[in-house]
Write an enzyme that holds these catalytic residues in place. Structure first.
Site, mmCIF file in Angstrom:
data_model
loop_
_atom_site.group_PDB
_atom_site.id
_atom_site.type_symbol
_atom_site.label_atom_id
_atom_site.label_comp_id
_atom_site.label_asym_id
_atom_site.label_seq_id
_atom_site.Cartn_x
_atom_site.Cartn_y
_atom_site.Cartn_z
ATOM 1 N N LYS A 151 -3.315 9.838 14.309
ATOM 2 C CA LYS A 151 -1.844 9.865 14.808
ATOM 3 C C LYS A 151 -2.042 10.619 16.038
ATOM 4 O O LYS A 151 -2.772 11.728 16.354
ATOM 5 C CB LYS A 151 -1.137 10.259 13.862
ATOM 6 C CG LYS A 151 -1.143 9.740 12.469
ATOM 7 C CD LYS A 151 0.219 8.814 12.313
ATOM 8 C CE LYS A 151 0.279 8.149 11.204
ATOM 9 N NZ LYS A 151 0.801 6.784 11.154
ATOM 10 N N GLU A 203 -3.200 5.647 17.300
ATOM 11 C CA GLU A 203 -1.501 5.753 17.273
ATOM 12 C C GLU A 203 -1.134 6.565 18.069
ATOM 13 O O GLU A 203 -1.735 7.822 18.113
ATOM 14 C CB GLU A 203 -1.070 5.692 16.022
ATOM 15 C CG GLU A 203 -1.373 4.509 15.264
ATOM 16 C CD GLU A 203 -0.408 4.752 13.734
ATOM 17 O OE1 GLU A 203 0.493 4.007 13.637
ATOM 18 O OE2 GLU A 203 -1.012 5.345 12.951
ATOM 19 N N LYS A 211 -2.005 -10.201 11.142
ATOM 20 C CA LYS A 211 -2.009 -10.124 12.342
ATOM 21 C C LYS A 211 -2.813 -11.333 13.088
ATOM 22 O O LYS A 211 -4.193 -11.383 12.525
ATOM 23 C CB LYS A 211 -2.594 -8.883 13.034
ATOM 24 C CG LYS A 211 -1.692 -7.390 12.725
ATOM 25 C CD LYS A 211 -2.148 -6.158 13.383
ATOM 26 C CE LYS A 211 -1.355 -4.865 12.998
ATOM 27 N NZ LYS A 211 -0.283 -4.486 13.666
ATOM 28 N N LYS A 226 0.723 -1.155 -0.016
ATOM 29 C CA LYS A 226 -0.058 -0.046 0.177
ATOM 30 C C LYS A 226 0.665 1.291 0.108
ATOM 31 O O LYS A 226 2.173 1.019 0.196
ATOM 32 C CB LYS A 226 -0.988 0.083 1.222
ATOM 33 C CG LYS A 226 -0.411 0.018 2.559
ATOM 34 C CD LYS A 226 -1.162 0.268 3.572
ATOM 35 C CE LYS A 226 -1.692 1.667 3.978
ATOM 36 N NZ LYS A 226 -0.723 2.479 4.834
ATOM 37 N N ASP A 268 -1.978 -6.060 2.747
ATOM 38 C CA ASP A 268 -2.482 -5.272 4.030
ATOM 39 C C ASP A 268 -2.117 -5.869 5.179
ATOM 40 O O ASP A 268 -2.438 -7.040 5.611
ATOM 41 C CB ASP A 268 -3.917 -5.443 3.995
ATOM 42 C CG ASP A 268 -4.413 -4.145 4.788
ATOM 43 O OD1 ASP A 268 -3.920 -4.341 5.923
ATOM 44 O OD2 ASP A 268 -5.644 -3.724 4.805
ATOM 45 N N HIS A 269 -1.219 -5.452 6.072
ATOM 46 C CA HIS A 269 -0.403 -6.055 6.946
ATOM 47 C C HIS A 269 -1.429 -6.446 8.232
ATOM 48 O O HIS A 269 -1.003 -7.206 8.927
ATOM 49 C CB HIS A 269 1.092 -5.714 7.529
ATOM 50 C CG HIS A 269 0.909 -4.373 8.398
ATOM 51 N ND1 HIS A 269 0.500 -2.978 7.784
ATOM 52 C CD2 HIS A 269 0.866 -4.260 9.524
ATOM 53 C CE1 HIS A 269 0.436 -2.279 8.848
ATOM 54 N NE2 HIS A 269 0.728 -2.655 9.895
ATOM 55 N N LYS A 278 -1.260 3.764 21.740
ATOM 56 C CA LYS A 278 -1.235 2.728 20.545
ATOM 57 C C LYS A 278 -2.202 1.755 20.868
ATOM 58 O O LYS A 278 -2.090 0.569 21.528
ATOM 59 C CB LYS A 278 0.046 2.364 20.135
ATOM 60 C CG LYS A 278 -0.051 1.501 18.715
ATOM 61 C CD LYS A 278 1.245 1.053 18.386
ATOM 62 C CE LYS A 278 1.373 -0.067 17.242
ATOM 63 N NZ LYS A 278 1.090 0.622 15.996
ATOM 64 N N ASP A 334 -4.515 6.352 4.351
ATOM 65 C CA ASP A 334 -3.378 5.642 5.009
ATOM 66 C C ASP A 334 -3.735 4.532 5.827
ATOM 67 O O ASP A 334 -3.477 3.587 5.955
ATOM 68 C CB ASP A 334 -2.632 6.397 5.800
ATOM 69 C CG ASP A 334 -1.420 5.762 6.581
ATOM 70 O OD1 ASP A 334 -0.744 5.328 5.525
ATOM 71 O OD2 ASP A 334 -1.106 5.973 7.691
ATOM 72 N N HIS A 389 -6.656 -0.958 6.305
ATOM 73 C CA HIS A 389 -6.858 -1.730 7.511
ATOM 74 C C HIS A 389 -8.118 -1.404 8.173
ATOM 75 O O HIS A 389 -8.650 -2.782 8.633
ATOM 76 C CB HIS A 389 -5.906 -1.097 8.516
ATOM 77 C CG HIS A 389 -4.453 -0.971 8.138
ATOM 78 N ND1 HIS A 389 -3.735 -1.892 7.064
ATOM 79 C CD2 HIS A 389 -3.451 0.165 8.224
ATOM 80 C CE1 HIS A 389 -2.507 -1.360 6.810
ATOM 81 N NE2 HIS A 389 -2.370 -0.253 7.445
HETATM 82 C C1 BG6 Z 1 0.695 1.606 8.020
HETATM 83 C C2 BG6 Z 1 0.471 2.999 8.028
HETATM 84 O O1 BG6 Z 1 -0.128 0.717 6.992
HETATM 85 O O2 BG6 Z 1 0.389 1.009 9.280
HETATM 86 C C3 BG6 Z 1 1.082 3.648 9.018
HETATM 87 O O3 BG6 Z 1 1.077 3.593 6.824
HETATM 88 C C4 BG6 Z 1 0.748 3.233 10.364
HETATM 89 O O4 BG6 Z 1 0.975 5.109 9.038
HETATM 90 C C5 BG6 Z 1 1.044 1.648 10.391
HETATM 91 O O5 BG6 Z 1 1.623 3.786 11.574
HETATM 92 C C6 BG6 Z 1 0.096 1.026 11.579
HETATM 93 O O6 BG6 Z 1 0.700 -0.465 11.685
HETATM 94 P P1 BG6 Z 1 0.592 -1.046 13.342
HETATM 95 O O7 BG6 Z 1 0.720 -2.693 12.669
HETATM 96 O O8 BG6 Z 1 1.924 -0.431 13.767
HETATM 97 O O9 BG6 Z 1 -0.523 -0.709 13.832
#
Ligand code: BG6
Length: 516
Positions: free
Chosen positions: A346, A222, A188, A154, A183-184, A351, A241, A246
């Site tokens: 942000k 975050e 999870k 992404k 999409d990481h 977090k 973003d 996500h």
């Molecule tokens: C990313 C965003 O995809 O995910 C970032 O571009 C964000 O802005 C991050 O900080 C958050 O990922 P995680 O896994 O730390 O919650």
């Protein structure tokens, strides 16, 4: 999503070898897969990037990243040397076709040496501006055969139109089953667990609908600012973003119908159905459904932090949102008129990612008012991070001669229940790419459907730039308007359970209050 498969011999090519993603995520993930015995017996990692670097220099650079971020801490010398002996650096210009022809020769020579046609994975750890060049080069080099797979990070496009163009471009060169849009969040453990929780238990599914669920809240907060990513983020903003990918993916997992199997297309069909059923947001009503915010100066954990507009590589008068909250409805039988609220930002106080599902009131109140002083509706919390678990709040009788209801929590914590450390999302996802399982990746139509959801909001925000930015202080839960958004339906944002548990274990056990 795999079930114990070890991949075939694989050549893993990272375009953007010198970048942050390779250093912080990809190589540590590959190393952990190696330690856990998931990498194929034959593999090679080629980092393609600018500049002159020896293989030894590249390995040393990667090791520094790994030592810093890996969930297992510093690498053991012997294991690292073994793993890293199969990493090399290729200095190349991504805009030149020769790069890809040379690469094709290299890959074919390796295949000959191994006496097998290996999987060839091309990971584009690159800014979007370079993606087109690489797709073109891979096509010119003939690097799009059956054994080839491409992984695209992404942001997948910048809006619906650019996402469509990128899909078209990818589709001209690769078949859809060769394309992995990552999409990481989907990697999870706690996000994958939503599928296990919903469809591996008979208990919850019967109440998982408009008849029993009152509303749903999804929070992905975050405490960091934009860090060193101002250049990218200032063009993206929170909606692109985080929400386009996500949060909407989590939303799909919560709202989807039961898939018939874990087949990749079956799961993705069910998810895309949800996106398509989202009630369209009319341009003139965007303000009733979406709120944006930008952080000013403030305090995070006792430290004074600067406002967004003073972050490096951010425009001085930037109108980019660092906070977004949405109110969505799904027009289908299961969810008609159940509000789904989501927020991300942000420089919020902590977090934390969690989903909070609030159930309806009981249909008839049996107990007298005196018994109900502490009464709260049932709530199910899916804690995604940093706490990982599931909590269920229900009523019990407070001990004593009188009948008095008191909310209590049933709690499942990963850390207490399982004695394994969960893999990082990238470990799961890279292994899936090697195996060729796309269940946890975005299909072309999913990516476009997600863009369609947010396009009216993007358009409205573009048409009238905010005059009140910055409108929330760093270290707070976003702008006032976010409260108004949810209050119009008579609700409050829930204070994340994790924070309540941190502040006071007793409070965590007995109650989860709305935020004051
Ligand atoms: C990313 C965003 O995809 O995910 C970032 O571009 C964000 O802005 C991050 O900080 C958050 O990922 P995680 O896994 O730390 O919650």
């Amino acid at each position: 999503m795999k079930s114990g498969l070890r991949p075939d011999p694989t050549i893993f090519v990272i375009f953007g070898a010198g970048g942050d993603l390779a250093w912080r995520k990809l190589v540590p993930a590959l190393y952990n897969l190696f330690l856990d015995g998931w990498l194929p017996a034959k593999y090679q990692i080629l980092g393609v990037g600018h500049g002159d670097m020896s293989d030894a220099g590249y390995r040393a650079h990667l090791k520094k990243g790994l030592d810093k971020v890996s969930r297992r801490g510093k690498a053991q010398k012997e294991a690292w040397n073994d793993f890293a002996s199969r990493i090399s650096f290729v200095s190349a210009e991504l805009g030149e076709i020769k790069t890809y022809k040379d690469l094709a020769k290299k890959l074919s020579a390796l295949g000959n040496e191994w006496d097998i046609l290996p999987n060839q994975i091309f990971y584009l750890a690159l800014p979007p501006s370079l993606v087109g060049d690489v797709i073109k080069g891979l096509a010119a080099g003939g690097l799009n055969g059956d054994r080839c797979r491409i992984v695209v990070e992404k942001p997948f496009g910048n809006d619906l139109e650019s996402a469509r163009a990128l899909n078209r471009r990818l589709g001209e060169v690769f078949n859809e089953n060769q394309i992995f849009r990552i999409d990481h969040y989907l990697g999870k453990e706690t996000v994958q667990n939503i599928l296990a929780f919903r469809f591996g238990n008979a208990l919850f599914e019967p109440v998982w609908n408009r008849r029993y669920i009152d509303h749903v809240q999804i929070t992905v907060a975050e405490d960091v600012g934009v860090e060193h990513r101002g250049h990218y983020y200032d063009k993206a903003g929170a909606l692109r973003d985080m929400i386009q990918n996500h949060l909407l993916q989590i939303f799909c997992l919560i709202a989807m119908e039961a898939p018939v199997s874990l087949n990749d297309n079956e799961v993705r069909n069910k998810k895309v159905d949800v996106l398509r059923a989202i009630r369209p947001i009319l341009p003139e009503r965007v303000h009733e459904h979406a709120v944006s915010g930008q952080y000013g100066t403030g305090w995070i954990e006792g430290k004074h932090v600067k406002g967004y507009r003073s972050e490096p590589r951010v425009a001085k008068g930037s109108a980019t949102e660092t906070f977004a909250a949405l109110r969505l409805f799904i027009d289908n039988w299961r969810w008609q008129d159940v509000p789904f609220y989501m927020r991300t930002g942000k420089r919020l106080p902590a977090k934390i990612s969690e989903v909070s599902i609030q159930f309806r009131n009981v249909p008839h109140q049996t107990f007298p008012p005196a018994a109900l002083r502490d009464w709260h509706p049932n709530r199910l919390i899916i804690a995604i991070q940093p706490e990982e678990g599931i909590f269920l709040r229900f009523q019990s009788k407070y001990p004593g001669p009188a009948m008095r209801l008191s909310p209590v929590m049933m709690q499942f914590y990963y850390r207490e229940t399982f004695d394994v450390s969960p893999p990082d999302a990238y470990e799961t996802l890279l292994l899936d790419v090697m195996i060729g399982d796309a269940t946890l990746f975005m299909r072309a139509d999913q990516a476009e459907a997600a863009w369609s959801v947010i396009t009216p909001i993007l358009d409205a925000w573009n048409a009238s730039k905010p005059t009140d930015f910055p409108n929330y202080q760093a270290g707070t839960w976003g702008p006032e308007e976010a409260q108004t958004l949810i209050a119009q339906d008579g609700y409050n944002w829930m204070s994340p359970t994790y924070l309540q548990c941190q502040d006071d274990t007793a409070t965590c056990k007995v109650s989860m209050e709305p935020m004051s």
